[in-house]
Design a protein around this motif. Structure first.
Motif, PDB file in Angstrom:
ATOM      1  N   ASN A 165       0.847  -1.188   0.000  1.00 12.73           N
ATOM      2  CA  ASN A 165       0.000   0.000   0.000  1.00 12.73           C
ATOM      3  C   ASN A 165       0.882   1.237   0.000  1.00 12.73           C
ATOM      4  N   LYS A 166       0.608   2.138  -0.933  1.00  7.39           N
ATOM      5  CA  LYS A 166       1.433   3.342  -1.025  1.00  7.39           C
ATOM      6  C   LYS A 166       1.110   4.292   0.128  1.00  7.39           C
ATOM      7  N   THR A 167       2.147   4.907   0.653  1.00  8.26           N
ATOM      8  CA  THR A 167       1.974   5.900   1.704  1.00  8.26           C
ATOM      9  C   THR A 167       2.196   7.282   1.114  1.00  8.26           C
ATOM     10  N   ALA A 168       1.982   8.290   1.940  1.00  4.23           N
ATOM     11  CA  ALA A 168       2.084   9.663   1.438  1.00  4.23           C
ATOM     12  C   ALA A 168       3.477   9.974   0.917  1.00  4.23           C
ATOM     13  N   ASP A 169       4.496   9.365   1.526  1.00  2.00           N
ATOM     14  CA  ASP A 169       5.868   9.660   1.115  1.00  2.00           C
ATOM     15  C   ASP A 169       6.480   8.516   0.306  1.00  2.00           C
ATOM     16  N   SER A 170       5.630   7.690  -0.335  1.00  2.00           N
ATOM     17  CA  SER A 170       6.146   6.535  -1.073  1.00  2.00           C
ATOM     18  C   SER A 170       6.971   6.948  -2.285  1.00  2.00           C
ATOM     19  N   LYS A 171       6.836   8.216  -2.691  1.00  2.00           N
ATOM     20  CA  LYS A 171       7.642   8.660  -3.830  1.00  2.00           C
ATOM     21  C   LYS A 171       9.117   8.798  -3.451  1.00  2.00           C
ATOM     22  N   VAL A 172       9.407   8.833  -2.152  1.00  2.00           N
ATOM     23  CA  VAL A 172      10.788   8.933  -1.702  1.00  2.00           C
ATOM     24  C   VAL A 172      11.355   7.518  -1.610  1.00  2.00           C
ATOM     25  N   GLN A 205      18.051  11.861   0.420  1.00  4.91           N
ATOM     26  CA  GLN A 205      17.684  10.474   0.682  1.00  4.91           C
ATOM     27  C   GLN A 205      17.628   9.689  -0.628  1.00  4.91           C
ATOM     28  N   ALA A 206      17.034  10.314  -1.665  1.00  7.07           N
ATOM     29  CA  ALA A 206      16.965   9.659  -2.966  1.00  7.07           C
ATOM     30  C   ALA A 206      18.362   9.421  -3.535  1.00  7.07           C
ATOM     31  N   SER A 207      19.247  10.418  -3.376  1.00  6.93           N
ATOM     32  CA  SER A 207      20.617  10.284  -3.877  1.00  6.93           C
ATOM     33  C   SER A 207      21.359   9.181  -3.137  1.00  6.93           C
ATOM     34  N   TRP A 223      13.489   8.085  -9.298  1.00  3.11           N
ATOM     35  CA  TRP A 223      13.978   8.384  -7.963  1.00  3.11           C
ATOM     36  C   TRP A 223      14.547   9.789  -7.833  1.00  3.11           C
ATOM     37  N   LEU A 224      15.198  10.290  -8.864  1.00  2.00           N
ATOM     38  CA  LEU A 224      15.911  11.556  -8.738  1.00  2.00           C
ATOM     39  C   LEU A 224      15.131  12.744  -9.301  1.00  2.00           C
ATOM     40  N   HIS A 225      14.706  12.664 -10.562  1.00  2.43           N
ATOM     41  CA  HIS A 225      14.026  13.803 -11.186  1.00  2.43           C
ATOM     42  C   HIS A 225      12.798  14.278 -10.405  1.00  2.43           C
ATOM     43  N   PRO A 226      11.933  13.370  -9.923  1.00  2.00           N
ATOM     44  CA  PRO A 226      10.754  13.862  -9.197  1.00  2.00           C
ATOM     45  C   PRO A 226      11.096  14.613  -7.914  1.00  2.00           C
ATOM     46  N   LEU A 227      12.283  14.395  -7.377  1.00  5.97           N
ATOM     47  CA  LEU A 227      12.672  15.025  -6.113  1.00  5.97           C
ATOM     48  C   LEU A 227      13.768  16.066  -6.292  1.00  5.97           C
ATOM     49  N   ALA A 228      14.022  16.477  -7.529  1.00  4.56           N
ATOM     50  CA  ALA A 228      15.039  17.507  -7.767  1.00  4.56           C
ATOM     51  C   ALA A 228      14.696  18.744  -6.948  1.00  4.56           C
ATOM     52  N   PRO A 229      15.613  19.214  -6.131  1.00  2.07           N
ATOM     53  CA  PRO A 229      15.280  20.296  -5.185  1.00  2.07           C
ATOM     54  C   PRO A 229      15.075  21.644  -5.876  1.00  2.07           C
ATOM     55  N   GLN A 230      14.041  22.319  -5.414  1.00  5.47           N
ATOM     56  CA  GLN A 230      13.777  23.684  -5.853  1.00  5.47           C
ATOM     57  C   GLN A 230      13.926  24.668  -4.698  1.00  5.47           C
ATOM     58  N   VAL A 240      26.364  -6.372 -12.330  1.00  3.65           N
ATOM     59  CA  VAL A 240      25.474  -5.837 -13.364  1.00  3.65           C
ATOM     60  C   VAL A 240      25.817  -4.395 -13.701  1.00  3.65           C
ATOM     61  N   ALA A 241      26.138  -3.599 -12.693  1.00  8.17           N
ATOM     62  CA  ALA A 241      26.433  -2.177 -12.919  1.00  8.17           C
ATOM     63  C   ALA A 241      27.858  -2.038 -13.435  1.00  8.17           C
ATOM     64  N   LEU A 242      27.983  -1.793 -14.732  1.00  9.54           N
ATOM     65  CA  LEU A 242      29.310  -1.712 -15.340  1.00  9.54           C
ATOM     66  C   LEU A 242      29.840  -0.289 -15.402  1.00  9.54           C
ATOM     67  N   GLU A 243      28.968   0.689 -15.125  1.00  5.00           N
ATOM     68  CA  GLU A 243      29.421   2.080 -15.061  1.00  5.00           C
ATOM     69  C   GLU A 243      28.572   2.814 -14.029  1.00  5.00           C
ATOM     70  N   THR A 244      29.147   3.829 -13.433  1.00  9.03           N
ATOM     71  CA  THR A 244      28.451   4.544 -12.364  1.00  9.03           C
ATOM     72  C   THR A 244      28.262   6.020 -12.680  1.00  9.03           C
ATOM     73  N   THR A 245      28.691   6.435 -13.841  1.00 10.73           N
ATOM     74  CA  THR A 245      28.703   7.876 -14.137  1.00 10.73           C
ATOM     75  C   THR A 245      27.318   8.438 -14.436  1.00 10.73           C
ATOM     76  N   THR A 246      26.422   7.665 -15.030  1.00  4.15           N
ATOM     77  CA  THR A 246      25.112   8.190 -15.438  1.00  4.15           C
ATOM     78  C   THR A 246      24.342   8.748 -14.250  1.00  4.15           C
ATOM     79  N   ILE A 247      24.248   7.954 -13.185  1.00  5.95           N
ATOM     80  CA  ILE A 247      23.479   8.371 -12.018  1.00  5.95           C
ATOM     81  C   ILE A 247      24.178   9.514 -11.294  1.00  5.95           C
ATOM     82  N   GLN A 248      25.488   9.421 -11.103  1.00  8.00           N
ATOM     83  CA  GLN A 248      26.206  10.478 -10.402  1.00  8.00           C
ATOM     84  C   GLN A 248      26.167  11.784 -11.182  1.00  8.00           C
ATOM     85  N   THR A 249      26.250  11.703 -12.500  1.00  8.52           N
ATOM     86  CA  THR A 249      26.162  12.917 -13.321  1.00  8.52           C
ATOM     87  C   THR A 249      24.806  13.580 -13.157  1.00  8.52           C
ATOM     88  N   ALA A 250      23.739  12.767 -13.091  1.00  9.99           N
ATOM     89  CA  ALA A 250      22.397  13.320 -12.900  1.00  9.99           C
ATOM     90  C   ALA A 250      22.285  14.006 -11.542  1.00  9.99           C
TER      91      ALA A 250
END
Length: 263
Positions: A140-147, A211-213, A194-201, A228-238
């Motif tokens: 069941n989704k909670t109010a903060d389930s987007k985090v 927390q998302a980061s 995980w990241l774009h919806p919580l980008a800080p304004q 499985v993760a052969l590179e880590t730059t995509t997420i860190q760059t975002a």
């Protein structure tokens, strides 16, 4: 061995081109004989490829239910052929990448449900047909389930680990080949859900973004251990880009406030 037959045909073709040799008293060219052999090998290769892909489809099932729950199931043996044999055959025919590319769309749907909601996964189990499976259920989704949470990280990693250990038989070469095709999609899901919806304004947004980061970084670390993760730059760059955009926005806000005070 089909590869050896292909190599032998290539050698004959080279010989025919360099020497113009002919076979038989009828003057029949060597190239016509080779063409017949090539057609036969190609037909056998295509037939074997289809049989191997059919065995794999029957052995591995990735399913998603309408409510976002689902299952990954694998049968170690199908029609008296072991899964390790199927993988060896697919690799010999250079079919690993096409197979994994076909999986990506199914995996994208599966993981998008997990990334977007609250999920839990069960421990790998077996049924009466000797199939091993891993279930995941939508909570069941909670109010903060987007985090994102550590539970979300565990849910994603349990799926990746099950695929690596059970579906790919723990073969590090297969896991690496799978990661080369699938990890860009996984990284894109992390950034998108995980990241774009919580980008800080505003300053109040920073805690959730951090927390998302943190969850994203933990997922990369765990997926790297799985292989499985052969590179880590995509997420860190975002993450770096969103932090930079926030800093620019705050600087403009402070400048605007300073101008307003000065006036």
């Amino acid at each position: 061995n089909l590869k050896q037959q292909h190599a032998a045909i290539a050698k004959l073709l080279s010989l025919e081109r360099s020497e113009g040799r002919e076979l038989g008293p009828d003057g029949r060219s060597l190239s016509s004989v080779i063409a017949g052999l090539q057609d036969d090998v190609d037909a056998r290769t295509a037939s074997l490829a289809e049989e191997l892909k059919s065995l794999l489809r029957d052995s591995v099932d990735i399913s998603v239910r309408a409510e976002g729950s689902g299952r990954v199931a694998v049968r170690p043996e199908m029609r008296n052929v072991g899964l390790t044999t199927v993988w060896a055959g697919l690799e010999a025919l250079d079919l690993l990448e096409p197979v994994f590319e076909d999986w990506v769309s199914d995996m994208q749907e599966m993981l998008s449900h997990i990334f977007q909601g609250s999920h839990t996964t069960t421990k790998p189990s077996s049924d009466k047909h000797s199939a091993k499976y891993l279930d995941w259920d939508a909570l069941n989704k909670t109010a903060d389930s987007k985090v994102p949470t550590k539970a979300g990280v565990r849910a994603v990693c349990s799926v990746l680990e099950f695929i690596a250990d059970e579906v790919l038989c723990g073969n590090t070469h297969l896991v690496s080949a799978f990661g080369a095709v699938s990890w860009p999609m996984v990284a894109e899901q992390v950034v998108m859900h995980w990241l774009h919806p919580l980008a800080p304004q505003e300053p109040a947004d920073l805690e959730q973004f951090r927390q998302a980061s943190k969850c994203a970084a933990e997922l990369v670390e765990q997926a790297s251990k799985i292989g499985v993760a052969l590179e880590t730059t995509t997420i860190q760059t975002a993450i770096d880009s969103m932090e930079a955009q926030y800093a620019v926005g705050r600087r403009r806000w402070f400048l605007a406030k300073a101008r307003a005070i000065a006036l």
